[in-house]
Design an enzyme around this catalytic site. Structure first.
Site, PDB file in Angstrom:
ATOM      1  N   LYS A 137       9.502   7.056  15.967  1.00  0.00           N
ATOM      2  CA  LYS A 137       9.805   5.989  15.002  1.00  0.00           C
ATOM      3  C   LYS A 137      10.006   6.547  13.595  1.00  0.00           C
ATOM      4  O   LYS A 137      10.995   6.239  12.912  1.00  0.00           O
ATOM      5  CB  LYS A 137       8.699   4.938  15.015  1.00  0.00           C
ATOM      6  CG  LYS A 137       8.900   3.796  14.021  1.00  0.00           C
ATOM      7  CD  LYS A 137       8.032   3.970  12.798  1.00  0.00           C
ATOM      8  CE  LYS A 137       8.212   2.838  11.819  1.00  0.00           C
ATOM      9  NZ  LYS A 137       7.359   2.967  10.625  1.00  0.00           N
ATOM     10  N   PRO A 196      15.018   2.651  14.655  1.00  0.00           N
ATOM     11  CA  PRO A 196      13.554   2.815  14.583  1.00  0.00           C
ATOM     12  C   PRO A 196      12.813   1.651  15.230  1.00  0.00           C
ATOM     13  O   PRO A 196      13.127   0.485  14.981  1.00  0.00           O
ATOM     14  CB  PRO A 196      13.281   2.868  13.075  1.00  0.00           C
ATOM     15  CG  PRO A 196      14.579   3.305  12.471  1.00  0.00           C
ATOM     16  CD  PRO A 196      15.644   2.706  13.323  1.00  0.00           C
ATOM     17  N   ARG A 256       0.832  -1.207   0.000  1.00  0.00           N
ATOM     18  CA  ARG A 256       0.000   0.000   0.000  1.00  0.00           C
ATOM     19  C   ARG A 256       0.868   1.259   0.000  1.00  0.00           C
ATOM     20  O   ARG A 256       0.538   2.242  -0.660  1.00  0.00           O
ATOM     21  CB  ARG A 256      -0.941   0.019   1.212  1.00  0.00           C
ATOM     22  CG  ARG A 256      -2.093  -0.958   1.114  1.00  0.00           C
ATOM     23  CD  ARG A 256      -3.207  -0.618   2.114  1.00  0.00           C
ATOM     24  NE  ARG A 256      -3.867   0.618   1.758  1.00  0.00           N
ATOM     25  CZ  ARG A 256      -3.898   1.716   2.515  1.00  0.00           C
ATOM     26  NH1 ARG A 256      -3.259   1.745   3.673  1.00  0.00           N
ATOM     27  NH2 ARG A 256      -4.548   2.799   2.113  1.00  0.00           N
TER      28      ARG A 256
END
Length: 285
Positions: free
Chosen positions: A223, A240, A136
């Site tokens: 993040k 992250p 996506r």
């Protein structure tokens, strides 16, 4: 850690990196979740993508990596830095492999390299990545480029500028199908285009200050900020913490990453992330 000098051959408008396929895997590097505009051509030995407004076809043939239809000038000004070619990953992997878990992760995908991407594109892309999957994310970014980016070759588009996106209204972004992220994309573009968040200045800041500066943008938490710092500002200490890495750290590193790895924690993170994402069974024991 600088790598040994790589033999480069410039012929027929191609740049050939001799033996470099043993140091960089195209699928491991280009499809491991750090960049979203690379596409395989025919098979995983050839990819195409747009980087800093340049279209590149890159292939792996036997032991060599070939950058097609480019020049030694573009190699020195763009591709050498982008593919982090001067860094000695072999020495890093040797160091990391003193840890059993990292050794296993490196064994699964030993030839990942950290890409050095354009900051605005990276910040925007990782806003889109929030609570999303790679398929996506790639679709949203592709639609954004086709709708708002400049065409550089037939059906090949630049990533749109922050100024272009900042000039739009929220309803203009609806065809991207990014949902609630549209307002974050627009806020990001507006703050960068206006200079409220100065990405050139971010390069000069220490990591803590740089993270805070990026987090002025709506939709950017630690993040996303750390992804941007790692993948476009080469802050190799950034680690992250997405869903996968939270599982990795809580179950496999409850006391944190070994301190001797921290300065290159972002590289260690990418080996661990790619391994965990493809071996979810390790969390089901």
């Amino acid at each position: 850690m600088e790598a040994k000098t790589i033999e480069i051959i410039n012929e027929n408008n191609d740049i050939k990196l001799i033996g470099f396929a043993n140091k960089m895997s195209l699928p491991q590097t280009l499809d491991c979740g750090q960049a979203f505009r690379w596409k395989p051509i025919e098979n995983e030995n050839k990819y195409c993508g747009v980087v800093k407004n340049k279209y590149l076809v890159i292939s792996s043939i036997k032991d060599d990596i070939i950058l097609h239809n480019t020049s030694i000038e573009e190699y020195n000004s763009i591709w050498k830095e982008y593919f982090d070619i001067d860094r000695d990953y072999e020495q890093l992997k040797e160091t990391f492999s003193t840890d059993t878990i990292l050794k296993e992760a490196i064994g699964y995908a030993p030839n990942i390299r950290i890409l050095s991407q354009e900051p605005w594109e990276t910040v925007c892309s990782f806003i889109i990545s929030s609570n999303n999957n790679i398929k996506r994310i790639k679709g949203i970014i592709e639609r954004m480029c086709e709708m708002f980016g400049e065409e550089i070759e037939e059906n090949i588009y630049m990533f749109p500028t922050a100024e272009k996106i900042a000039s739009l209204k929220i309803e203009d972004l609806e065809p991207l199908r990014a949902g609630y992220r549209n307002k974050f994309i627009l806020d990001c573009a507006q703050k960068i285009a206006s200079g409220e968040v100065d990405l050139e200045n971010v390069k000069t800041l220490d990591t803590v200050s740089a993270r805070k500066e990026l987090m002025k943008i709506k939709g950017i938490g630690q993040k996303v900020a750390d992804c941007a710092l790692l993948f476009s500002f080469s802050r190799m200490e950034c680690f992250p913490m997405d869903t996968w890495m939270k599982k990795v750290t809580s179950q496999l590193y409850p006391n944190g990453l070994p301190t001797e790895f921290v300065s290159y924690g972002g590289i260690a993170q990418q080996y661990l992330f790619h391994y965990a994402r493809n071996h979810s069974e390790i969390f089901e024991k």
